[in-house]
Design an enzyme around this catalytic site. Structure first.
Site, short mmCIF file in Angstrom:
data_model
loop_
_atom_site.label_atom_id
_atom_site.label_comp_id
_atom_site.label_asym_id
_atom_site.label_seq_id
_atom_site.Cartn_x
_atom_site.Cartn_y
_atom_site.Cartn_z
N LYS A 157 30.78 28.08 0.92
CA LYS A 157 31.10 26.64 1.00
C LYS A 157 32.51 26.46 1.51
O LYS A 157 33.43 27.15 1.07
CB LYS A 157 30.99 26.04 -0.41
CG LYS A 157 31.24 24.57 -0.47
CD LYS A 157 31.94 24.13 -1.75
CE LYS A 157 33.44 24.28 -1.65
NZ LYS A 157 34.19 23.70 -2.76
N ARG A 205 0.81 -1.22 0.00
CA ARG A 205 0.00 0.00 0.00
C ARG A 205 0.85 1.28 0.00
O ARG A 205 0.36 2.35 -0.29
CB ARG A 205 -0.96 -0.02 1.20
CG ARG A 205 -2.07 -1.05 1.06
CD ARG A 205 -2.78 -1.33 2.39
NE ARG A 205 -2.04 -2.29 3.21
CZ ARG A 205 -2.44 -2.72 4.40
NH1 ARG A 205 -3.57 -2.26 4.92
NH2 ARG A 205 -1.73 -3.59 5.09
N ASN A 246 0.47 2.08 6.77
CA ASN A 246 0.31 1.16 5.64
C ASN A 246 0.37 1.89 4.31
O ASN A 246 0.69 1.31 3.30
CB ASN A 246 -1.02 0.41 5.76
CG ASN A 246 -1.05 -0.46 7.01
OD1 ASN A 246 -0.14 -1.25 7.24
ND2 ASN A 246 -2.05 -0.26 7.84
N ASN A 304 -7.28 -4.06 17.17
CA ASN A 304 -6.04 -4.74 17.53
C ASN A 304 -4.87 -3.86 17.09
O ASN A 304 -4.76 -3.50 15.93
CB ASN A 304 -6.01 -6.09 16.80
CG ASN A 304 -4.63 -6.71 16.79
OD1 ASN A 304 -3.85 -6.52 17.72
ND2 ASN A 304 -4.34 -7.46 15.73
C1 UD1 Z 1 -2.27 -6.15 11.25
C2 UD1 Z 1 -3.25 -7.02 12.02
C3 UD1 Z 1 -4.48 -6.20 12.39
C4 UD1 Z 1 -4.06 -4.99 13.20
C5 UD1 Z 1 -2.97 -4.19 12.48
C6 UD1 Z 1 -2.39 -3.15 13.42
C7 UD1 Z 1 -2.98 -9.30 11.14
C8 UD1 Z 1 -3.57 -10.35 10.28
N1 UD1 Z 1 -3.65 -8.15 11.20
O1 UD1 Z 1 -2.92 -5.73 10.05
O2 UD1 Z 1 -5.37 -6.97 13.15
O3 UD1 Z 1 -5.18 -4.17 13.47
O4 UD1 Z 1 -1.89 -5.03 12.05
O5 UD1 Z 1 -1.50 -2.29 12.76
O6 UD1 Z 1 -1.97 -9.53 11.77
N2 UD1 Z 1 4.34 -8.94 7.95
C9 UD1 Z 1 5.28 -9.93 7.86
N3 UD1 Z 1 5.04 -11.00 7.04
C10 UD1 Z 1 3.89 -11.11 6.33
C11 UD1 Z 1 2.92 -10.10 6.45
C12 UD1 Z 1 3.18 -9.03 7.28
O7 UD1 Z 1 6.34 -9.86 8.48
O8 UD1 Z 1 3.74 -12.11 5.62
C13 UD1 Z 1 4.64 -7.77 8.81
C14 UD1 Z 1 4.56 -6.46 8.05
O9 UD1 Z 1 5.83 -6.10 7.54
C15 UD1 Z 1 4.08 -5.47 9.12
C16 UD1 Z 1 3.33 -6.36 10.10
O10 UD1 Z 1 3.68 -7.69 9.82
O11 UD1 Z 1 5.14 -4.83 9.79
C17 UD1 Z 1 1.81 -6.17 9.96
O12 UD1 Z 1 1.45 -6.44 8.62
P1 UD1 Z 1 0.44 -5.50 7.85
O13 UD1 Z 1 0.32 -5.99 6.46
O14 UD1 Z 1 0.77 -4.09 8.07
O15 UD1 Z 1 -0.89 -5.88 8.63
P2 UD1 Z 1 -2.17 -4.98 8.81
O16 UD1 Z 1 -3.03 -5.12 7.63
O17 UD1 Z 1 -1.78 -3.62 9.22
MG MG Z 2 -0.03 -2.56 9.25
#
Ligand code: UD1
Ligand code: MG
Length: 473
Positions: free
Chosen positions: A354, A17, A231, A173
């Site tokens: 400079k 995103r 995000n 969350n």
């Molecule tokens: C996640 C939570 C959501 C919460 C939100 C808070 C889940 C499924 N959802 O959503 O409930 O409200 O954070 O900010 O957990 N990441 C990995 N590997 C992956 C996918 C993600 O390491 O395969 C890491 C990302 O880099 C990021 C973090 O996990 O730092 C969260 O992932 P992101 O895609 O931002 O989740 P959200 O949609 O924000």
């Molecule tokens: Mg996130």
């Protein structure tokens, strides 16, 4: 002493995103990466181990981590199958037991205080699973917390999987969790990806824990702004503005007058003493230090600059420079790397400097370029003087002594020196050293051809005016 065995930071996501080539954890907020902001709060918890799950842009992220958290261990998540998959990998890599804190790498506003209070509640209440939650004015995009009748969490539902009724829930969350490691290991292997994103959601472990008969607890954070995640670019800007306000508030509490805090951007690590005044539109970054009584702005950029007591810097752009006590800079001055202005000196309008030192009380007041120069004290550099430091191949130095008067529009062709107390005539091209006390004149002698206009521009208004003034052919 914290009793955390392990902290897991999830940072493998593709940051889709953000629409950026860079991982979102490396984007900057107040001069530090998103990651560095978060790690600053996490490291103060003194957990025994820190594991960072990396994936997208892994080399960049690992390189950055080696600078800001050299003790962190990294685990590579090749297939980005969700926060649950990422956590499984981190757990497979760590054999110990105890308590684990899990955070998403994209929530840089979390403070150490909030995290340590969360840990304290979890440990005091002897909970085996806790989720840090927040009430958001606009919860769109976050996982919603579904509580049971007794207030405990039954499950977390992601926005994309939520029913219309679940979307009405404002409690979200934050992506910060504490688990008993043995319990988490027990349930996390049962995660399934039968959801809208086909991912293994870490959030689903709450439902799984619930089905084992164990309970998960929500700890509601007082300040929802701390839990905002990044995000996309709009959220990055929103979070940056909150960080800006935090930093500005701290400076104001320390006695700095910030006239328009919403239009003043000060990075982490900048030191500002009390009774400094900052006018609107300033950006102050790097290792800048501003001493008491200095006045900065409006519209001034300072990067890695030291501004001494009582100095004034107006509408200027300055990098890696030192501005002495009571010195004046601006308006519209460009101080580049290595400019050192001594006490009470001046660099005025449309002056670029400079890699040069300007001595005490010396003035470079208007429209000049000073490059690779050493100028003594109490000298005056006339308007439109150019230090010609570059011969097309190499840079050369110019030395100007004390109490020198450089005439307006002088070209000082380096390497060259002008001795103490010397002058140069206005409009000179000086390519030979001028000895102390001499005047250097380097220009064609003026010739007046009398009556020229009356002869060559006979019928012009100039000729008429000249005649009226008594001029003769
Ligand atoms: C996640 C939570 C959501 C919460 C939100 C808070 C889940 C499924 N959802 O959503 O409930 O409200 O954070 O900010 O957990 N990441 C990995 N590997 C992956 C996918 C993600 O390491 O395969 C890491 C990302 O880099 C990021 C973090 O996990 O730092 C969260 O992932 P992101 O895609 O931002 O989740 P959200 O949609 O924000
Ligand atoms: Mg996130």
């Amino acid at each position: 002493m914290s009793e955390l065995s392990l902290v897991i930071l999830l940072a493998a996501g593709d940051s889709k995103r953000m629409k950026s080539k860079q991982s979102k954890v490396l984007h900057k907020i107040a001069g530090r990466s998103v990651f560095a902001n978060l790690l600053d709060s996490v490291e103060q918890l003194n957990a025994k181990n820190l594991t960072v799950v990396v994936g997208a842009n892994k080399d960049e992220v690992i390189e950055h981590l080696s600078k800001i958290a050299p003790k962190a261990k990294t685990v590579f998540q090749e297939k980005r199958d969700g926060t649950g998959g990422a956590t499984q990998l981190a757990l497979a890599d760590y054999k110990g037991d105890g308590t684990v804190l899990i955070l998403a790498g994209d929530t840089p506003l979390l403070t150490h205080q909030t995290l340590s209070e969360f840990v304290q509640v979890h440990q005091k209440e002897k909970q085996s699973a806790s989720v840090l939650t927040a009430m958001l004015p606009d919860p769109t995009g976050y996982g919603r917390v579904i509580r049971g009748d007794d207030g405990q969490i039954l499950k977390i539902v992601e926005e994309k999987d939520a029913t219309e009724i679940e979307k009405e829930i404002d409690e979200i969350n934050t992506g910060v969790y504490l688990f008993d490691l043995a319990l988490l290991r027990d349930v996390i292997k049962n995660l399934k990806s039968n959801n809208a994103q086909n991912e293994l959601y870490l959030t689903d472990v709450i439902g799984l824990i619930n089905s084992t008969g164990k309970k998960s607890y929500a700890v509601l954070s007082n300040d929802y702004t701390e839990t905002l995640g990044i995000n996309d670019r709009a959220q990055l800007a929103e979070v940056s503005a909150i960080m800006r306000d935090r930093i500005n508030n701290q400076h104001m509490l320390n006695g700095v007058a910030i006239v328009d805090p919403a239009n003043t951007w000060i990075d982490h690590g900048v030191e500002i003493e009390s009774d400094v005044v900052i006018y609107p539109g300033c950006a102050i970054s790097g290792k800048s230090v501003i001493k008491t009584g200095a006045v900065i702005g409006p519209r001034t950029t300072l990067e890695d600059c030291i501004v001494d007591e009582g100095a004034k810097v107006v509408e200027s752009n300055c990098t890696e420079s030192k501005i002495g006590k009571d010195a004046k800079v601006g308006p519209f001055t460009y101080l580049r790397k290595g400019s050192v202005l001594a006490n009470e000196s001046k660099a005025g309008a449309f002056v670029e400097i400079k890699n040069s030192t300007v001595g005490e009380g010396t003035k470079v007041a208007h429209l000049s370029y000073v490059g690779d120069a050493e100028i003594g004290k109490e000298s005056n550099i006339g308007a439109a003087t150019i230090f010609v430091n570059y011969d097309g191949e190499s840079k050369h130095k110019t030395k100007v002594g004390d109490h020198v008067r450089i005439g307006s529009d002088t070209m000082l062709v380096a390497p060259v020196s002008v001795g103490d107390g010397a002058y140069t005539a206005a409009g000179s091209v000086i390519n030979e050293d001028v000895p102390a006390g001499a005047i250097g004149i380097g220009r064609a002698r003026q010739v007046n051809i009398l009556g020229w206009v009356l002869k060559k521009r006979k019928d012009s208004k100039s000729a008429a005016a000249a005649k009226k003034a008594g001029a003769k052919e």
